[in-house]
Design a protein around this motif. Structure first.
Motif, PDB file in Angstrom:
ATOM      1  N   GLU A   1      -4.180-129.186   5.630  1.00 54.18           N
ATOM      2  CA  GLU A   1      -4.733-128.361   4.572  1.00 54.18           C
ATOM      3  C   GLU A   1      -6.229-128.147   4.821  1.00 54.18           C
ATOM      4  O   GLU A   1      -6.910-129.041   5.333  1.00 54.18           O
TER       5      GLU A   1
ATOM      6  N   LEU B   1       0.139-131.275   5.801  1.00 56.21           N
ATOM      7  CA  LEU B   1       0.911-130.230   5.132  1.00 56.21           C
ATOM      8  C   LEU B   1       2.410-130.535   5.168  1.00 56.21           C
ATOM      9  O   LEU B   1       3.139-130.240   4.211  1.00 56.21           O
TER      10      LEU B   1
ATOM     11  N   ARG C   1       3.315-132.960   2.370  1.00 61.02           N
ATOM     12  CA  ARG C   1       3.236-132.357   1.046  1.00 61.02           C
ATOM     13  C   ARG C   1       4.411-131.408   0.799  1.00 61.02           C
ATOM     14  O   ARG C   1       4.893-131.289  -0.326  1.00 61.02           O
TER      15      ARG C   1
ATOM     16  N   PRO D   1       2.030-132.785  -5.130  1.00 58.70           N
ATOM     17  CA  PRO D   1       2.389-131.589  -4.362  1.00 58.70           C
ATOM     18  C   PRO D   1       3.598-130.859  -4.938  1.00 58.70           C
ATOM     19  O   PRO D   1       4.617-131.462  -5.260  1.00 58.70           O
TER      20      PRO D   1
ATOM     21  N   MET E   1       1.034-125.265  -3.919  1.00 56.17           N
ATOM     22  CA  MET E   1       0.505-125.107  -2.563  1.00 56.17           C
ATOM     23  C   MET E   1       0.291-123.637  -2.237  1.00 56.17           C
ATOM     24  O   MET E   1      -0.689-123.279  -1.565  1.00 56.17           O
TER      25      MET E   1
ATOM     26  N   ASP F   1      -2.952-122.567  -3.894  1.00 61.38           N
ATOM     27  CA  ASP F   1      -4.129-122.998  -3.131  1.00 61.38           C
ATOM     28  C   ASP F   1      -4.316-122.172  -1.867  1.00 61.38           C
ATOM     29  O   ASP F   1      -5.452-121.960  -1.409  1.00 61.38           O
TER      30      ASP F   1
END
Length: 329
Positions: free
Chosen positions: A104, A111, A114, A280, A285, A288
């Motif tokens: 990330e 990643l 998550r 998460p 995600m 973001d």
């Protein structure tokens, strides 16, 4: 003139078992066995079912998978990102054998880990919300279809009110107004409970209408009249006669409702009213990733997780529908 046929010792006089090849008896098959034999021949549906099983196992054994293939989902690796831009160092967002999906931006969290842990939240909320919708919708649909009259009218108008309700606006307003601690719950537990309530409680009219229509046709069947003639009361007829014959549409609609609930939960998390960070979630995600549009890997992997999950459930649900009722093809 044609000579008369000698029927002595022919198959017409033989016992039924001897007509069968090998002398075996015909074995009856239940509706579930017939549906399973049809479903096994649908390779696309079976592939979808296989992926669904893998996703469920991934969510259950997320800690073990991350321990072998990744790093803790909340562990920062800021030393692997550019201190000025926050972009992960290395090609393709820092992807490597150690970080399968890259890192990330800014904080350098794994990643892959998550995405794996995000499956837990999405599938848990989707399954629980579907369970609530199925229970409420089945109960309301059976009662409305069996009794009819003013009971059917009352439940039908209640369904119309729920179907006309602005669910997304209500979800945003309710989740935003609830404090961090309420109903004896706090943190992620409170958020998950609220999402399950909102999604499940307001989606039951869809399955309720389907079950009502099926009940209207079943209540006029001979086996229901036979149960009435033997003195069976309405609880026995509903739970012992009608509900067993409604298992197929309930199961089919449940498999098709789960992906819709996954998308709704992802949309709420994307809008910032789902489960709060740093827990998460796939929708969170994606939210973001909007700020880092130059790093496509940050959005591709959670987006593909949602796409594959929804597609798999839809393929399996379509195959299940065709297996139980091939006339719908």
């Amino acid at each position: 003139m044609t000579a008369p046929l000698d029927v002595s010792g022919s198959a017409s006089e033989a016992p039924p078992e001897s007509v069968l090849e090998g002398g075996g008896k015909i074995a009856g098959r239940s509706l579930g066995q017939i549906a399973w034999s049809r479903l096994k021949r649908d390779k696309v549906a079976m592939a979808g079912a296989g992926i669904v099983i893998l996703l469920i196992l991934m969510a259950i054994f997320a800690p073990a998978i991350v321990a072998v293939l990744g790093h803790p989902p909340q562990e920062f690796h800021e030393d692997l990102t550019d201190p000025n831009t926050g972009v992960p160092l290395g090609a393709f967002g820092g992807m490597s054998w150690e970080y399968l999906f890259g890192l990330e931006p800014r904080n350098g969290r794994d990643l892959f880990s998550r995405v794996v842990y995000g499956a837990r939240i999405s599938l848990l909320i989707a399954f629980l919300a579907t369970l609530v919708s199925v229970l409420l919708g089945t109960l309301a649909g059976v009662v409305a279809g069996y009794f009819g009259g003013w009971v059917d009218t009352l439940i039908g108008r209640t369904m119309d009110v729920f179907l006309a309700f602005p669910l997304l606006v209500f979800a945003i307003a309710l989740v935003g107004a609830i404090p961090d601690t309420a109903f004896g719950l706090t943190g992620d537990s409170l958020r998950i409970a609220l999402l399950v309530f909102i999604i499940g409680f307001f989606n039951w009219p869809y399955i309720g209408r389907i079950i009502r229509g099926q009940t209207l046709s079943l209540r006029e069947r001979e086996f229901v009249d036979a149960a009435r003639s033997l003195g069976a009361r309405w609880p026995h007829i509903i739970f012992r006669e009608l509900l067993p014959n409604l298992i197929a549409p309930i199961l089919i609609y449940a498999t098709l409702l789960i992906p819709s609930n996954i998308l709704f939960e992802s949309a709420l998390s994307f809008l910032g009213v789902g489960v709060r960070p740093p827990t998460p979630t796939w929708g969170g995600m994606l939210a973001d990733a909007v700020r880092f549009f130059t790093l496509p890997h940050f959005a591709i992997f959670p987006g593909m997780a949602i796409f594959i999950t929804v597609l798999s459930f839809n393929l399996f649900g379509d195959g299940l529908r065709d297996a139980f009722d091939p006339r719908t093809r």
